[in-house]
Write an enzyme that holds these catalytic residues in place. Structure first.
Site, PDB file in Angstrom:
ATOM      1  N   GLY A 395       0.824  -1.202   0.000  1.00  0.00           N
ATOM      2  CA  GLY A 395       0.000   0.000   0.000  1.00  0.00           C
ATOM      3  C   GLY A 395       0.856   1.249   0.000  1.00  0.00           C
ATOM      4  CB  THR A 396      -0.097   4.814  -0.108  1.00  0.00           C
ATOM      5  OG1 THR A 396      -0.929   4.682  -1.272  1.00  0.00           O
ATOM      6  CG2 THR A 396       0.615   6.158  -0.158  1.00  0.00           C
TER       7      THR A 396
END
Length: 751
Positions: A395-396
């Site tokens: 994820g980010t």
């Protein structure tokens, strides 16, 4: 005794006293390098003769008047440490080794590097190969870079080497220089920068497995002069090893020593070899190498092991394009698979037997253990400090910015989390690079992998676990882990993510990670989601925004906890832990579901043929529908009039033993549903209501319930005709606080 054996018995170069079985490509490559200056990409699995061939080519070319340098990256540079963890250090080792081999002092190299410091890394490497070494050598040069795969654990700075070779490739004749890159995988798969493109320069040479044709059989059988049926024996050995050179040599030696007389005796030799290897009596390094290679790349190791498990189970090849690029590369680097075109399969029958499901499970359990991955060593661990396992799922939040502006997995997780020194003020941190995926790519097998990683570490002294995860599917994964770990969970498992990456100063990545770590040290025995300053129960949480830092909300009246100057826990709504019951892991999820969003104009007849597949005995089981989810836009009501009625679809599915779940975009109160005939009609037709569950939790629980009911059927704990009733019962039972007891006023008993 070993020196009297006719075949090589260890990895590395084949000794002069051993039989060397050449391939046609050996002479072809030698002839090319004598007459042309070229870049060669030599590929083969481990212990396939790459080093032996490289040494022989060096000997041939030295006799022809060339200067040769064989640089082994594994021994010269090795894995990431304080001597090689930057581009300057890495290329310093690279340059100085080549210089020493051609008689140049290290001081001269260091002075040259100082003068070239203003140049870009690519230009500097090009200048070293084009100009620096030419000051000292006026003959043709043959540079072999062996074990090129050892660039994998290093940073993106190793990409500069490949870019420099691209740059000088067209000038090799003028430079009187040949370069051979020796490795397991093609250089294209070793370039880390996104969008860098294929390494499409050079002459590609792949050392193949030995076939079991007459030519190869004759060559291998020549070392068995005392065996009458030696050709048949050699052919049987080649079939057992899949043509793997090292294993073929070992079994030929065993055949010579045992004095076998018939090919059907080869199976017995294989069994003895496998038994010896399992008991560490011989060939231990060979069979330990795949595990060591995978363990050195934990971020993709889990996925690689799961793919290998599937290959073993199915027996069918898979398409290389279906694999994550790094996972495919890792499996080839470990030597576990054979790649023919785009087809990936288990390397050989011996590997299929040795690297079995027990081996895969053991490696999964041990992944990431025994590593000193403390984020920061400033503090000495004290008895009163809590320990938190920080698992990176991607994820980010779990990715770092690359030089080209893209986001990718961190090369060194210690350095990555070390950029958040506040974590060290909260607890002792053990980072685990489990996987690095965008949230949209997560799937049920990943949920199981995450739950298994937590379960395997439940007794390792952690006060809790923090998982960084992409926000798109965060609520789904967190809910899945909650069901997998069950109602006996006694420690916090905190999922978090971010809307902005770590390098955005005003972003939410750092505070979310720090707050989640705080929560992991608190007495919150739940799987939860920490976002902004709130901590929500995972199975009652859903995503509401993709940009604002308040990206998640809950169906509960209040969050489980609020992070202010202190952590304020709402103890009255914490889920009670099932007492006197050990934590159990049930991480199976049925993924063969169809989810339909009910909307005006949805024609149910489009989906009826999918139900027919479930009854087709000839249909592939992979494509049989195992459940249907209808997500409604209101309180659980569906169209029930004319051709748009979904009731026939529900009845048809239930008749075929396919459960149907009714969910809503909004939590549904039971007293509200009873007022609407379109909301009660599907239940009367046999559908199951998700009640007040969130859409993510309802879907995940449905997948979990179907898998659990199938488990009970397989174990003969329930009859097959009780399956639908069991699924219905599980869906109506509160497992981990997902049922809306605030509206029903009752909490069904836990299981």
């Amino acid at each position: 005794m070993k020196d009297t054996l006719p075949y090589a018995y260890a990895g590395g170069a084949v000794g002069l006293h051993h039989l060397y079985v050449p391939r046609p490509v050996d002479e072809e490559l030698a002839a090319l390098l004598k007459t042309r200056r070229m870049l060669v990409n030599l590929r083969a699995p481990r212990q396939y003769g790459k080093t032996s061939l490289s040494i022989r080519l060096c000997e041939i070319l030295e006799e022809a008047g060339h200067v040769t340098v064989l640089l082994d990256l594994r021994s010269v540079i090795g894995t990431v440490d304080e001597h090689s963890n930057t581009g300057e250090k890495w290329y310093g080792l690279f340059f100085r080794y080549i210089a020493r081999k051609i008689g140049v002092l290290a001081a001269d190299v260091n002075e040259w590097m100082r003068k070239e410091s203003s140049e870009s890394p690519i230009v500097r490497i090009s200048n070293f190969l084009k100009h620096f070494i030419r000051r000292y050598v006026n003959k043709p040069i043959f540079l072999v870079i062996d074990e090129i795969d050892y660039v994998m654990p290093h940073g993106h700075y190793t990409d500069y080497l490949f870019e420099a070779l691209r740059l000088i490739h067209a000038d090799l004749d003028g430079l009187d220089l040949s370069v051979m890159l020796c490795g397991i995988t093609h250089p294209s798969h070793l370039i880390k920068a996104s969008g860098a493109g294929a390494f499409n320069v050079g002459h590609d040479v792949v050392l193949p497995d030995f076939p079991d044709d007459d030519g190869a059989v004759e060559l291998w059988a020549s070392g068995l002069p005392n065996i009458e049926r030696r050709r048949e024996v050699s052919r049987a050995i080649l079939k057992a090893t899949g043509g793997h050179p090292f294993l073929t040599s070992v079994l030929h030696n065993d055949a010579a020593c045992a004095g076998i007389t018939a090919p059907d005796e080869v199976a017995g030799l294989v069994e003895v070899l496998l038994a010896d290897a399992r008991n560490d009596m011989r060939l231990t390094p060979h069979f330990e190498t795949p595990a060591a290679i995978i363990a050195a790349h934990v971020s993709r190791g889990y996925m690689a092991l799961e793919v290998f498990r599937k290959l073993r189970a199915s027996g069918d090849p898979i398409d290389l394009r279906e694999l994550d690029k790094g996972v495919g590369t890792l499996l080839q680097t470990a030597g576990l698979v054979r790649v023919e075109g785009r087809s990936v399969s288990v390397r050989n029958p011996i590997y299929r037997s040795f690297f079995d499901d027990d081996w895969v499970s053991q490696e999964l359990r041990s992944m990431g253990r025994g590593r000193s991955d403390r984020v920061n060593q400033r503090r000495v661990t004290r008895g009163d400090r809590k320990k938190v396992c920080l698992i990176n799922c991607g994820g980010t939040l779990g990715m770092e910015r690359q030089p080209d502006g893209t986001l990718a997995q961190p090369t060194d997780l210690r350095q990555f989390y070390g950029a958040v020194p506040e974590l060290d003020d909260v607890a002792d941190i053990d980072p685990l690079p489990l996987m690095c995926k965008d949230g949209i790519h997560m799937h049920p097998e990943d949920w199981g992998t995450i739950a298994e990683a937590i379960y395997a570490r439940r007794n390792d002294g952690y006060s809790g676990f923090v998982l960084s995860h992409g926000t798109d599917s965060l609520a789904f994964t967190a809910s899945a882990v909650a069901f997998a770990l069950g109602s006996s969970l006694s420690f916090p498992v905190v999922f978090t993510g971010s809307q902005a990456p770590m390098d955005v100063p005003h972003g939410d990545a750092r505070p979310n990670l720090i707050r989640a770590t705080h929560l992991a040290t608190q007495p919150i025995p739940e799987v939860c989601i920490a976002f902004s300053d709130k901590c929500f129960r995972a199975v009652r949480t859903f995503k509401v925004d993709d940009f604002k830092f308040e990206g998640f909300a809950t169906t509960m009246n209040t969050p489980l906890a609020l992070v202010t100057e202190t952590v304020d826990i709402n103890k009255g709504i914490l889920r009670p832990v099932t007492q006197n019951e050990r934590l159990k892991l049930r991480a199976a999820f049925e993924h063969r579901l169809i989810k339909l969003h009910v909307h005006p104009g949805l024609d149910p007849h489009l989906f009826l043929p999918l139900l027919d597949i479930a009854e087709d005995e000839k249909a592939d089981n992979k494509y049989r529908t195992r459940g249907i989810v209808l997500e409604t836009p209101g309180v659980g009501n569906i169209p029930t009039e004319f051709r748009w009625s979904l009731l026939p679809l529900i009845r048809s599915a239930v008749k075929r033993d396919i459960p149907v779940l009714i969910t809503s975009q909004f939590p549904v109160k039971s007293e509200t549903r009873a007022q609407y005939r379109p909301a009660t009609a599907p239940l009367e037709a046999g559908a199951i209501s998700a009640g007040g569950m969130t859409a993510p939790a309802a879907l995940v629980k449905f997948m979990w319930a179907i898998a659990d009911a199938d488990r009970l059927v397989a174990a003969n704990d329930i009859a097959p005709d009780e399956r639908l009733s069991e699924i219905r019962a599980i869906m109506g039972r509160d497992i981990v606080g997902e049922v809306d007891v605030e509206t029903t006023g009752q909490r069904p008993p836990n299981v």
